[in-house]
Design an enzyme around this catalytic site. Structure first.
Site, PDB file in Angstrom:
ATOM      1  N   GLU A  18       0.290   5.247   0.756  1.00 26.13           N
ATOM      2  CA  GLU A  18      -0.615   6.288   1.244  1.00 26.13           C
ATOM      3  C   GLU A  18      -0.180   7.657   0.741  1.00 26.13           C
ATOM      4  OE1 GLU A  18      -0.703   5.791   5.525  1.00 26.13           O
ATOM      5  OE2 GLU A  18      -2.080   4.098   5.347  1.00 26.13           O
TER       6      GLU A  18
ATOM      7  N   CYS B 193     -10.251  -5.085   0.299  1.00 24.97           N
ATOM      8  CA  CYS B 193     -11.416  -4.200   0.251  1.00 24.97           C
ATOM      9  C   CYS B 193     -12.219  -4.474  -1.021  1.00 24.97           C
ATOM     10  CB  CYS B 193     -10.972  -2.739   0.331  1.00 24.97           C
ATOM     11  SG  CYS B 193     -10.302  -2.082  -1.205  1.00 24.97           S
TER      12      CYS B 193
ATOM     13  N   ASN C 256       0.829  -1.203   0.000  1.00 27.30           N
ATOM     14  CA  ASN C 256       0.000   0.000   0.000  1.00 27.30           C
ATOM     15  C   ASN C 256       0.866   1.256   0.000  1.00 27.30           C
ATOM     16  OD1 ASN C 256       0.621  -0.869   2.690  1.00 27.30           O
ATOM     17  ND2 ASN C 256      -0.958   0.465   3.529  1.00 27.30           N
TER      18      ASN C 256
ATOM     19  N   CYS D  68      -4.226   0.567  -2.473  1.00 28.68           N
ATOM     20  CA  CYS D  68      -3.980  -0.683  -1.737  1.00 28.68           C
ATOM     21  C   CYS D  68      -2.899  -1.534  -2.403  1.00 28.68           C
ATOM     22  CB  CYS D  68      -5.254  -1.518  -1.682  1.00 28.68           C
ATOM     23  SG  CYS D  68      -6.681  -0.717  -0.950  1.00 28.68           S
TER      24      CYS D  68
ATOM     25  N   CYS E 252     -10.576  -3.509  -4.416  1.00 27.84           N
ATOM     26  CA  CYS E 252      -9.557  -4.457  -4.900  1.00 27.84           C
ATOM     27  C   CYS E 252     -10.202  -5.731  -5.440  1.00 27.84           C
ATOM     28  CB  CYS E 252      -8.562  -4.772  -3.797  1.00 27.84           C
ATOM     29  SG  CYS E 252      -7.449  -3.386  -3.449  1.00 27.84           S
TER      30      CYS E 252
ATOM     31  N   GLU F   9      -2.988  -4.693  -3.096  1.00 24.02           N
ATOM     32  CA  GLU F   9      -3.506  -5.622  -4.107  1.00 24.02           C
ATOM     33  C   GLU F   9      -3.603  -4.961  -5.477  1.00 24.02           C
ATOM     34  OE1 GLU F   9      -4.711  -4.808  -1.115  1.00 24.02           O
ATOM     35  OE2 GLU F   9      -6.074  -6.341  -0.332  1.00 24.02           O
TER      36      GLU F   9
HETATM   37 ZN    ZN Z   1      -8.066  -2.549  -1.416  1.00 26.34          ZN
END
Ligand code: ZN
Length: 128
Positions: free
Chosen positions: A44, A86, A42, A53, A89, A55
């Site tokens: 940010e 999430c 990830n 993310c 993803c 993934e």
């Molecule tokens: Zn995600």
């Protein structure tokens, strides 16, 4: 065993996460049909909504490397318990391989394996 290798690579990728705001690091290792493994972590941003993310970063690396069909993805998070992907993803993974396997791990090196179609049974499509 490929699952063990994917989990190790997901954990290694997690070390490269950029998560100064949440402190929650995630790594992913995506196995393409070719046998190549693509990793992601990830990333940010101070503008929180721009965060991506692990993934999706792994998927974007694979796709921009020419690979669009996947066998499995392993996900390793820095929190307690199992870390699930999430919804965004799941949708991005389903765009390419809706029947792929999703391997989630916990901090004790246990894992669970799901078929993506069970996690996201109704994917968004343009109906074309
Ligand atoms: Zn995600």
């Amino acid at each position: 065993m490929i699952i063990d290798e994917l989990i190790v690579k997901a954990k290694e990728a997690r070390d490269n996460a950029y998560a100064p705001y949440s402190g929650f690091k995630v790594g992913a290792a995506l196995l393409g049909k070719s046998g190549t493994i693509y990793t992601g972590a990830n990333v940010e941003n101070a503008s929180y909504g721009l965060t991506v993310c692990a993934e999706r970063i792994a998927v974007f690396k694979a796709v921009t490397s020419g690979e669009k069909k996947f066998e499995s993805i392993a996900i390793s998070g820095s929190g307690q318990g199992y870390i699930y992907p999430c919804g965004a993803c799941l949708q991005v993974l389903a765009e390419f391989s809706p029947e792929m396997n999703v391997i989630i791990t916990d901090e004790k090196n246990s894992y669970k394996e799901y078929n993506l179609s069970a996690m996201l049974p109704q994917i968004f499509s343009l109906g074309k």
